[in-house]
Design a protein around this motif. Structure first.
Motif, PDB file in Angstrom:
ATOM      1  N   GLY A 201       0.821  -1.200   0.000  1.00 53.39           N
ATOM      2  CA  GLY A 201       0.000   0.000   0.000  1.00 53.39           C
ATOM      3  C   GLY A 201       0.853   1.246   0.000  1.00 53.39           C
ATOM      4  O   GLY A 201       2.043   1.209   0.299  1.00 53.39           O
ATOM      5  N   LEU A 202       0.232   2.345  -0.377  1.00 56.08           N
ATOM      6  CA  LEU A 202       0.907   3.634  -0.327  1.00 56.08           C
ATOM      7  C   LEU A 202      -0.097   4.676   0.107  1.00 56.08           C
ATOM      8  O   LEU A 202      -1.303   4.499  -0.040  1.00 56.08           O
ATOM      9  CB  LEU A 202       1.536   3.986  -1.674  1.00 56.08           C
ATOM     10  N   GLY A 203       0.409   5.749   0.678  1.00 53.47           N
ATOM     11  CA  GLY A 203      -0.490   6.764   1.194  1.00 53.47           C
ATOM     12  C   GLY A 203       0.180   8.108   1.326  1.00 53.47           C
ATOM     13  O   GLY A 203       1.393   8.243   1.192  1.00 53.47           O
ATOM     14  N   VAL A 204      -0.652   9.099   1.611  1.00 54.99           N
ATOM     15  CA  VAL A 204      -0.219  10.472   1.792  1.00 54.99           C
ATOM     16  C   VAL A 204      -0.769  10.961   3.128  1.00 54.99           C
ATOM     17  O   VAL A 204      -1.953  10.770   3.423  1.00 54.99           O
ATOM     18  CB  VAL A 204      -0.766  11.372   0.654  1.00 54.99           C
ATOM     19  N   VAL A 205       0.091  11.586   3.924  1.00 50.73           N
ATOM     20  CA  VAL A 205      -0.323  12.230   5.167  1.00 50.73           C
ATOM     21  C   VAL A 205      -0.214  13.728   4.934  1.00 50.73           C
ATOM     22  O   VAL A 205       0.788  14.205   4.403  1.00 50.73           O
ATOM     23  CB  VAL A 205       0.576  11.825   6.356  1.00 50.73           C
TER      24      VAL A 205
END
Length: 121
Positions: A89-93
């Motif tokens: 998975g990948l994400g942005v905060v």
């Protein structure tokens, strides 16, 4: 390619945390240090990323984040892999007032790209 597919162990790569300091990105001034500390605790991020799947972009805004240190931020994530099976998975905060449509489109586009790369190998 090995970084993208490592099924035998949980692996976490974090980049761009300095971007959180730009222009008072966080909505509440007291949340910056706790947020960085939470990101350093890989267990917190791994717990967030464990909820991703390859077909849905997950958005958590402010207090929707389970960890108290993340209540002043938002988290946009998606899984990547083949079909509906997430290999990672990948994400942005970012701040709670982030551009959600742009960030949702960005994480989905990168996830699709990574999924295509994995399918070709």
């Amino acid at each position: 390619m090995e970084t993208l597919v490592e099924p035998s162990e949980d692996r976490l790569v974090i980049g761009g945390t300095a971007n959180l300091a730009r222009g008072n990105a966080l909505d509440f001034p007291g949340t910056f240090r706790p947020l960085l500390e939470a990101l350093e605790e890989q267990v917190v991020v791994l717990r967030l990323m464990s909820q991703v799947d390859a077909s849905t972009v997950l958005v958590r805004i402010g207090e929707e984040n389970a960890h108290e240190a993340l209540t002043g931020a938002s988290f946009v994530s998606v899984g990547y892999g083949s079909g509906d099976r997430a290999l990672g998975g990948l994400g942005v905060v970012g701040p709670t007032r982030m551009d959600y449509p742009m960030n949702m489109a960005a994480v989905r586009a990168v996830a699709r790209y990574v999924g295509h790369l994995l399918a070709e190998s």
